[in-house]
Each structure stands twice: as structure tokens, then as C-alpha cells.
Design a protein around this motif. Structure first.
Motif, mmCIF file in Angstrom:
data_model
loop_
_atom_site.group_PDB
_atom_site.id
_atom_site.type_symbol
_atom_site.label_atom_id
_atom_site.label_comp_id
_atom_site.label_asym_id
_atom_site.label_seq_id
_atom_site.Cartn_x
_atom_site.Cartn_y
_atom_site.Cartn_z
ATOM 1 N N LEU A 41 0.870 -1.172 0.000
ATOM 2 C CA LEU A 41 0.000 0.000 0.000
ATOM 3 C C LEU A 41 0.909 1.225 0.000
ATOM 4 N N HIS A 42 0.414 2.349 -0.523
ATOM 5 C CA HIS A 42 1.295 3.519 -0.658
ATOM 6 C C HIS A 42 1.799 4.014 0.683
ATOM 7 N N ARG A 43 1.033 3.766 1.770
ATOM 8 C CA ARG A 43 1.495 4.264 3.072
ATOM 9 C C ARG A 43 2.353 3.229 3.801
ATOM 10 N N GLU A 44 2.570 2.079 3.180
ATOM 11 C CA GLU A 44 3.401 1.056 3.826
ATOM 12 C C GLU A 44 4.567 0.643 2.926
ATOM 13 N N LEU A 45 5.018 1.576 2.108
ATOM 14 C CA LEU A 45 6.085 1.241 1.160
ATOM 15 C C LEU A 45 7.374 0.841 1.869
ATOM 16 N N PRO A 46 8.009 -0.230 1.408
ATOM 17 C CA PRO A 46 9.326 -0.546 1.954
ATOM 18 C C PRO A 46 10.325 0.453 1.372
ATOM 19 N N LEU A 47 11.503 0.602 1.991
ATOM 20 C CA LEU A 47 12.544 1.418 1.383
ATOM 21 C C LEU A 47 13.031 0.675 0.145
ATOM 22 N N LEU A 48 13.382 1.415 -0.896
ATOM 23 C CA LEU A 48 13.861 0.749 -2.115
ATOM 24 C C LEU A 48 15.057 -0.144 -1.812
ATOM 25 N N ILE A 49 15.873 0.286 -0.858
ATOM 26 C CA ILE A 49 17.106 -0.441 -0.556
ATOM 27 C C ILE A 49 16.801 -1.811 0.070
ATOM 28 N N GLU A 50 15.575 -1.957 0.637
ATOM 29 C CA GLU A 50 15.195 -3.240 1.237
ATOM 30 C C GLU A 50 14.805 -4.286 0.196
ATOM 31 N N LEU A 51 14.626 -3.849 -1.044
ATOM 32 C CA LEU A 51 14.221 -4.792 -2.091
ATOM 33 C C LEU A 51 15.458 -5.437 -2.708
ATOM 34 N N ASN A 52 15.232 -6.443 -3.531
ATOM 35 C CA ASN A 52 16.333 -7.103 -4.215
ATOM 36 C C ASN A 52 16.602 -6.364 -5.531
ATOM 37 N N TRP A 53 17.831 -5.874 -5.694
ATOM 38 C CA TRP A 53 18.159 -5.078 -6.887
ATOM 39 C C TRP A 53 18.744 -5.919 -8.003
ATOM 40 N N GLY A 54 18.889 -7.218 -7.773
ATOM 41 C CA GLY A 54 19.550 -8.051 -8.765
ATOM 42 C C GLY A 54 21.056 -7.892 -8.640
ATOM 43 N N THR A 55 21.779 -8.575 -9.490
ATOM 44 C CA THR A 55 23.239 -8.460 -9.459
ATOM 45 C C THR A 55 23.694 -7.962 -10.820
ATOM 46 N N ALA A 56 24.934 -7.529 -10.914
ATOM 47 C CA ALA A 56 25.440 -7.012 -12.190
ATOM 48 C C ALA A 56 25.321 -8.086 -13.275
ATOM 49 N N GLU A 57 25.541 -9.365 -12.911
ATOM 50 C CA GLU A 57 25.415 -10.444 -13.901
ATOM 51 C C GLU A 57 23.962 -10.706 -14.252
ATOM 52 N N TYR A 58 23.083 -10.625 -13.259
ATOM 53 C CA TYR A 58 21.668 -10.913 -13.480
ATOM 54 C C TYR A 58 20.794 -9.782 -12.964
ATOM 55 N N PRO A 59 20.807 -8.635 -13.655
ATOM 56 C CA PRO A 59 19.984 -7.508 -13.171
ATOM 57 C C PRO A 59 18.481 -7.807 -13.238
ATOM 58 N N ASP A 60 18.111 -8.835 -14.020
ATOM 59 C CA ASP A 60 16.692 -9.171 -14.176
ATOM 60 C C ASP A 60 16.132 -9.882 -12.951
ATOM 61 N N ARG A 61 16.981 -10.283 -12.013
ATOM 62 C CA ARG A 61 16.470 -11.003 -10.833
ATOM 63 C C ARG A 61 16.012 -10.059 -9.731
ATOM 64 N N SER A 62 15.754 -8.823 -10.073
ATOM 65 C CA SER A 62 15.362 -7.853 -9.048
ATOM 66 C C SER A 62 13.891 -8.034 -8.672
ATOM 67 N N THR A 63 13.509 -7.400 -7.572
ATOM 68 C CA THR A 63 12.114 -7.401 -7.137
ATOM 69 C C THR A 63 11.326 -6.399 -7.966
ATOM 70 N N THR A 64 10.137 -6.801 -8.394
ATOM 71 C CA THR A 64 9.231 -5.854 -9.042
ATOM 72 C C THR A 64 8.256 -5.352 -7.982
ATOM 73 N N LEU A 65 8.163 -4.045 -7.873
ATOM 74 C CA LEU A 65 7.334 -3.455 -6.822
ATOM 75 C C LEU A 65 5.959 -3.093 -7.389
ATOM 76 N N VAL A 66 4.906 -3.554 -6.717
ATOM 77 C CA VAL A 66 3.541 -3.208 -7.122
ATOM 78 C C VAL A 66 2.958 -2.341 -6.016
ATOM 79 N N VAL A 67 2.591 -1.119 -6.337
ATOM 80 C CA VAL A 67 2.115 -0.199 -5.303
ATOM 81 C C VAL A 67 0.674 0.202 -5.573
ATOM 82 N N GLN A 68 -0.138 0.163 -4.532
ATOM 83 C CA GLN A 68 -1.516 0.647 -4.652
ATOM 84 C C GLN A 68 -1.558 2.093 -4.171
ATOM 85 N N VAL A 69 -1.968 2.988 -5.060
ATOM 86 C CA VAL A 69 -1.955 4.411 -4.727
ATOM 87 C C VAL A 69 -3.377 4.977 -4.780
ATOM 88 N N PRO A 70 -3.623 6.094 -4.073
ATOM 89 C CA PRO A 70 -4.978 6.652 -4.040
ATOM 90 C C PRO A 70 -5.427 7.265 -5.372
#
Lengths: 201, 156
Positions: free
Chosen positions: A104-133
């Protein structure tokens, strides 16, 4: 948590067609960032989820998709039961382990808490889905980058200041980054990591 | 993900039994008995009947290491009655109608006012039918049995 049967609601009436159509919309939103898509293949979502979030979940989550839910969604029996019954996706404790994080938009995690992938596999990152008003094409943000011919205007309501600047600055770490879906009622848009955001208001 | 151990209680056990009978019965036999009851409950699909593959796992002698035995086709379905009761079915093969009927029967068997009727008119005859088929197959197999006798050797 076990599935509570009284909370279960109907999935797509025609799962093959509907999930492909929803996937097509999600792909269009992601490839032409900031485009507002409307998806209407269901009239009902579990209490707590927006229609667009629920339809996206039904079409992309499967037993191999690790999903993290923000605290109030994770505490909702309706959301958890329906995700487990219809998508069979494993729910994880921390956003860093997740392929998809729904917040939810008021409970967003910090971006740094998500998985950013690695330089070899940048596609393994977390996709964030946010519900906004609210979502609209008012000129609060000016978007540019791949998939946008000149610029595109977008307004996403309900984001706090540190999160907005974190998101704008995250472009510096390309090819690492977080792709995002923004959901509001039956509408959805996306901002992949390649889109530059400029604040105009 | 590990399968959570279900609480063993008489209700769960009874439901496991009737779901088993509904799943194992032939689609046509089930349909015949179901239509004879002429129940037409109002329902909505929670999960449309869908066919897929599932991996069967076995254990040697029922207690050895688990191994993957092979895959089978399976059709599953979930319905909700107007009263809110949820019925679920997983049946062998690719017959959507079998899955729908089994799910409806499962839901109605959880309702107090139809449970006795269905137990009596549907589950018991199907169970008897399954039992007879099983007996017949066992008898056929039994007629091909070869007994090997080993003569006890005397002490030298």
C-alpha cells in the motif's frame, strides 16, 4: 496460515483469455512507461486489493513466484487466502527475498530493502507493485526514456518525499534497479528502471 | 513448501472419504446417479474446471523413500453455493463435467439438509459400485496367480 474457504472469491471466468489480455496490458504499460491502462476482466477483488492489482496477480503469479505483502495486506485473511488458492504463490517474510512485492502507498518498503539483482543478473530484481490513491496524466512528473517518444506526464498521488527522491535517484544505478507497477482501482501504469523522472511541481 | 498436516477429526475424515469416492467413480456412473437426484443447486464458479498434470509420488512398500512415479491428468474445480458453502473437487482425467458434479456434490454434502440424502443416494451406491469393480478386478487377477511350492529338503 491456512486458506479460509469463506473468504475465497471467483477467479477469471475465462482464465486463458483474461490472463493473456491482462498480461498484454501490463506489457504495454511497462514498454510505454506512464501509459494508463484500464483492465476490466473482473468485477470483484479480495478486500484490501485493488481490481488492477488482483488481476495482475492472477495473470502473473504462479507457484514459483515469491511474493511479499506489506503488513496490512499480509494480515488480511481475504488477500492471503485468495493469493494462496488462486496463484499458489509462496509468501515471503522480507521484501529482499521476493520476486514481486505488493505494498500500500502508506506502507512502502525502502527501495534499498528490495532485491536489486546483481550485475550479472539484473533481471532477478524485485518488481514493486504499489496501490496508490490516485493516478492521472496531470503534469506532476515528466517522464522520458525508452518507450516514450518525447515526454509523458504522470501524477501518482500519495507518495512521500524521501520515497520520491529515492526512486528518481535509483536511475543512477542502472542496469540495477527496481521496476514498478502502480495500481489504482481498475487502472494501472508502470515505471521501469529505464524511465527518467523529473518533478515539475 | 511443505504440506501442512491436516487436523484429523471425524468431519475431515468423512469429507476425505466422500471426495475420494466422487473422484474415483467413473464420470458416467456419477452422472447417472446425480441426475437421478435431480438437484439443481444455484452456484458460482470460484475456479472454473481446469485440466492439468500432477506428479504422483509413491513409497516402496508404503514406507520407503518417496519417489516420483509418473504424471497423470487431473481436472480440478471449485464452486460456491448460494448459501456460501465451498465445494472442491480433483478428479482423474479430463472431464470438466465430472469435476463440476463432484464439486457440487462435495458442497451439498457439507450442508446439513442435503447431507443425509446424498450420503444415502449418491455416495453409498457409488461406493458399492467401486467395491464391486475392485472385487471383480481382484478376482480376475487372482485367477492368474501361480503358486510356487518349494519342497523342504531333508537334512543331509
Amino acid at each position: 496460515m491456512a486458506v479460509s474457504s469463506h473468504e475465497l472469491i471467483a477467479g477469471f471466468a475465462d482464465p486463458v483469455q483474461a490472463s493473456q489480455q491482462v498480461f498484454r496490458s501490463a506489457l504495454k504499460a511497462m514498454s510505454e512507461p506512464g501509459t494508463l491502462m484500464q483492465i476490466d476482466y473482473l468485477q470483484q477483488a479480495p478486500k484490501g486489493l485493488d481490481l488492477s492489482t488482483w488481476q495482475l496477480a492472477l495473470s502473473v503469479f504462479d507457484p514459483d513466484t515469491r511474493v511479499w505483502l506489506s503488513p496490512s495486506l499480509a494480515a488480511s485473511d481475504a488477500v492471503v487466502s485468495n493469493l494462496r488458492f488462486h496463484c499458489q504463490c509462496p509468501l515471503v517474510e522480507t521484501p529482499a527475498e521476493a520476486d514481486f512485492a505488493i505494498a500500500l502507498h502508506r506502507e512502502l518498503p525502502l527501495l534499498i530493502e528490495l532485491n536489486w539483482g546483481t550485475a550479472e543478473y539484473p533481471d532477478r530484481s524485485t518488481t514493486l507493485v504499489v496501490q496508490v490513491p490516485a493516478l492521472s496524466d496531470e503534469a506532476y512528473w515528466t517522464l522520458s526514456g525508452p518507450g516514450i517518444e518525447h515526454t509523458r506526464a504522470l501524477r501518482i498521488a500519495g507518495l512521500t518525499e524521501p520515497f520520491r527522491s529515492d526512486l528518481i535517484r535509483s536511475r543512477q544505478r542502472f542496469p540495477l534497479g527496481i521496476d514498478t507497477f502502480w495500481c489504482c482501482d481498475n487502472r494501472l501504469t508502470a515505471l521501469p528502471r529505464t524511465t527518467f523522472i523529473e518533478e515539475t511541481c | 513448501m511443505s504440506v501442512e498436516q491436516q487436523q484429523e477429526n471425524p468431519e475431515t475424515r468423512a469429507r476425505q472419504h466422500w471426495m475420494g469416492v466422487l473422484a474415483k467413480s467413473a464420470g458416467s456412473t456419477l452422472q447417472q446417479h446425480w441426475q437421478a437426484l435431480s438437484l439443481e443447486p444455484e452456484y458460482q464458479f470460484i475456479r472454473q474446471p481446469e485440466t492439468g498434470l500432477t506428479m504422483l509420488r509413491g513409497r516402496v512398500g508404503g514406507s520407503g523413500q518417496p519417489f516420483n512415479m509418473g504424471e497423470m491428468t487431473l481436472t480440478r474445480c471449485a464452486v460456491r453455493l448460494a448459501s456460501g458453502t465451498l465445494g472442491v473437487s480433483y478428479v482423474a482425467g479430463r472431464s470438466p463435467q465430472h469435476a463440476i458434479t463432484a464439486a457440487l456434490a462435495d458442497a451439498l454434502l457439507q450442508e446439513d439438509d442435503t447431507q443425509a440424502l446424498l450420503q444415502h443416494e449418491l455416495i453409498e451406491p457409488l461406493q458399492a459400485h467401486l467395491h464391486a469393480e475392485h472385487q471383480q478386478r481382484a478376482a480376475q487377477a487372482n485367477s492368474t496367480r501361480v503358486d510356487f511350492f518349494t519342497l523342504v529338503r531333508g537334512e543331509d
